[in-house]
Write a protein that holds these residues in place. Structure first.
Motif, PDB file in Angstrom:
ATOM      1  N   ASP A  39      39.360  41.780  33.680  1.00  0.00           N
ATOM      2  CA  ASP A  39      38.136  42.450  34.388  1.00  0.00           C
ATOM      3  C   ASP A  39      37.982  41.608  35.752  1.00  0.00           C
ATOM      4  OD1 ASP A  39      36.370  44.617  34.973  1.00  0.00           O
ATOM      5  OD2 ASP A  39      34.744  43.088  34.345  1.00  0.00           O
ATOM      6  N   ALA A  40      38.165  40.528  35.540  1.00  0.00           N
ATOM      7  CA  ALA A  40      37.726  39.699  37.041  1.00  0.00           C
ATOM      8  C   ALA A  40      38.805  39.876  38.026  1.00  0.00           C
ATOM      9  CB  ALA A  40      37.633  38.296  36.528  1.00  0.00           C
ATOM     10  N   LYS A  41      39.951  40.113  37.557  1.00  0.00           N
ATOM     11  CA  LYS A  41      41.347  40.060  38.685  1.00  0.00           C
ATOM     12  C   LYS A  41      41.122  41.208  39.661  1.00  0.00           C
ATOM     13  CE  LYS A  41      44.607  37.567  35.834  1.00  0.00           C
ATOM     14  NZ  LYS A  41      46.037  37.405  35.342  1.00  0.00           N
ATOM     15  N   PRO A  42      40.759  42.284  39.172  1.00  0.00           N
ATOM     16  CA  PRO A  42      40.653  43.316  40.466  1.00  0.00           C
ATOM     17  C   PRO A  42      39.741  43.186  41.624  1.00  0.00           C
ATOM     18  CG  PRO A  42      40.797  44.356  38.203  1.00  0.00           C
ATOM     19  CD  PRO A  42      40.557  43.017  37.994  1.00  0.00           C
ATOM     20  N   GLN A  43      38.966  42.402  41.157  1.00  0.00           N
ATOM     21  CA  GLN A  43      37.850  42.114  42.239  1.00  0.00           C
ATOM     22  C   GLN A  43      38.681  41.387  43.629  1.00  0.00           C
ATOM     23  OE1 GLN A  43      34.776  43.320  41.784  1.00  0.00           O
ATOM     24  NE2 GLN A  43      35.359  43.694  39.761  1.00  0.00           N
ATOM     25  N   THR A  44      39.645  40.727  43.401  1.00  0.00           N
ATOM     26  CA  THR A  44      40.303  40.200  44.411  1.00  0.00           C
ATOM     27  C   THR A  44      41.757  40.879  44.737  1.00  0.00           C
ATOM     28  OG1 THR A  44      41.484  38.503  43.113  1.00  0.00           O
ATOM     29  CG2 THR A  44      39.395  37.994  44.324  1.00  0.00           C
ATOM     30  N   MET A  45      42.181  41.387  43.640  1.00  0.00           N
ATOM     31  CA  MET A  45      43.628  41.905  43.845  1.00  0.00           C
ATOM     32  C   MET A  45      43.533  43.217  44.527  1.00  0.00           C
ATOM     33  SD  MET A  45      45.740  41.048  40.352  1.00  0.00           S
ATOM     34  CE  MET A  45      47.189  41.727  40.757  1.00  0.00           C
ATOM     35  N   VAL A  46      42.651  44.148  43.879  1.00  0.00           N
ATOM     36  CA  VAL A  46      42.644  45.417  44.516  1.00  0.00           C
ATOM     37  C   VAL A  46      42.487  45.634  46.082  1.00  0.00           C
ATOM     38  CG1 VAL A  46      41.297  47.774  44.493  1.00  0.00           C
ATOM     39  CG2 VAL A  46      41.886  46.597  42.384  1.00  0.00           C
ATOM     40  N   PRO A  47      41.571  44.895  46.775  1.00  0.00           N
ATOM     41  CA  PRO A  47      41.432  45.123  48.377  1.00  0.00           C
ATOM     42  C   PRO A  47      42.674  44.209  48.902  1.00  0.00           C
ATOM     43  CG  PRO A  47      39.176  44.300  47.254  1.00  0.00           C
ATOM     44  CD  PRO A  47      40.284  44.305  46.124  1.00  0.00           C
ATOM     45  N   GLU A  48      43.260  43.176  48.177  1.00  0.00           N
ATOM     46  CA  GLU A  48      44.382  42.608  48.855  1.00  0.00           C
ATOM     47  C   GLU A  48      45.391  43.699  48.759  1.00  0.00           C
ATOM     48  OE1 GLU A  48      44.999  39.173  46.600  1.00  0.00           O
ATOM     49  OE2 GLU A  48      43.639  38.119  47.715  1.00  0.00           O
ATOM     50  N   LEU A  49      45.698  44.474  47.785  1.00  0.00           N
ATOM     51  CA  LEU A  49      46.757  45.511  47.678  1.00  0.00           C
ATOM     52  C   LEU A  49      46.765  46.599  48.586  1.00  0.00           C
ATOM     53  CD1 LEU A  49      47.757  45.007  43.708  1.00  0.00           C
ATOM     54  CD2 LEU A  49      49.271  44.450  45.669  1.00  0.00           C
TER      55      LEU A  49
END
Length: 79
Positions: A39-49
């Motif tokens: 659950d913590a990963k999308p906080q940085t991955m989604v905006p970057e992708l």
């Protein structure tokens, strides 16, 4: 606020990890040992992708919806 970005998470019983992917976020594929870590990963991955794919919306934040499911088998006690 823009529409939420939908992420699917499923338990991989063979690898013993949660695996996440998304049709809304091109290139998103990640895994983690716990649903909390995943659950913590999308906080940085989604905006970057989204930025890398040229589809980052305007504004100060985005909404991410994580839908998790895990199937298990229960053994029945026979009387």
């Amino acid at each position: 606020m823009n529409k939420p970005y939908f992420i699917r998470a499923e338990w991989d019983s063979g690898a013993h990890v949660w695996v996440a992917s998304s049709d809304d976020v091109p290139g998103l594929a990640t895994e983690a040992d716990t649903i909390e870590a995943l659950d913590a990963k999308p906080q940085t991955m989604v905006p970057e992708l989204l930025e890398a794919n040229g589809c980052l919306p305007s504004g100060e934040s985005i909404q991410v919806e994580l839908f998790a499911r895990r199937f298990s088998i229960a053994t029945l006690a026979h009387a």
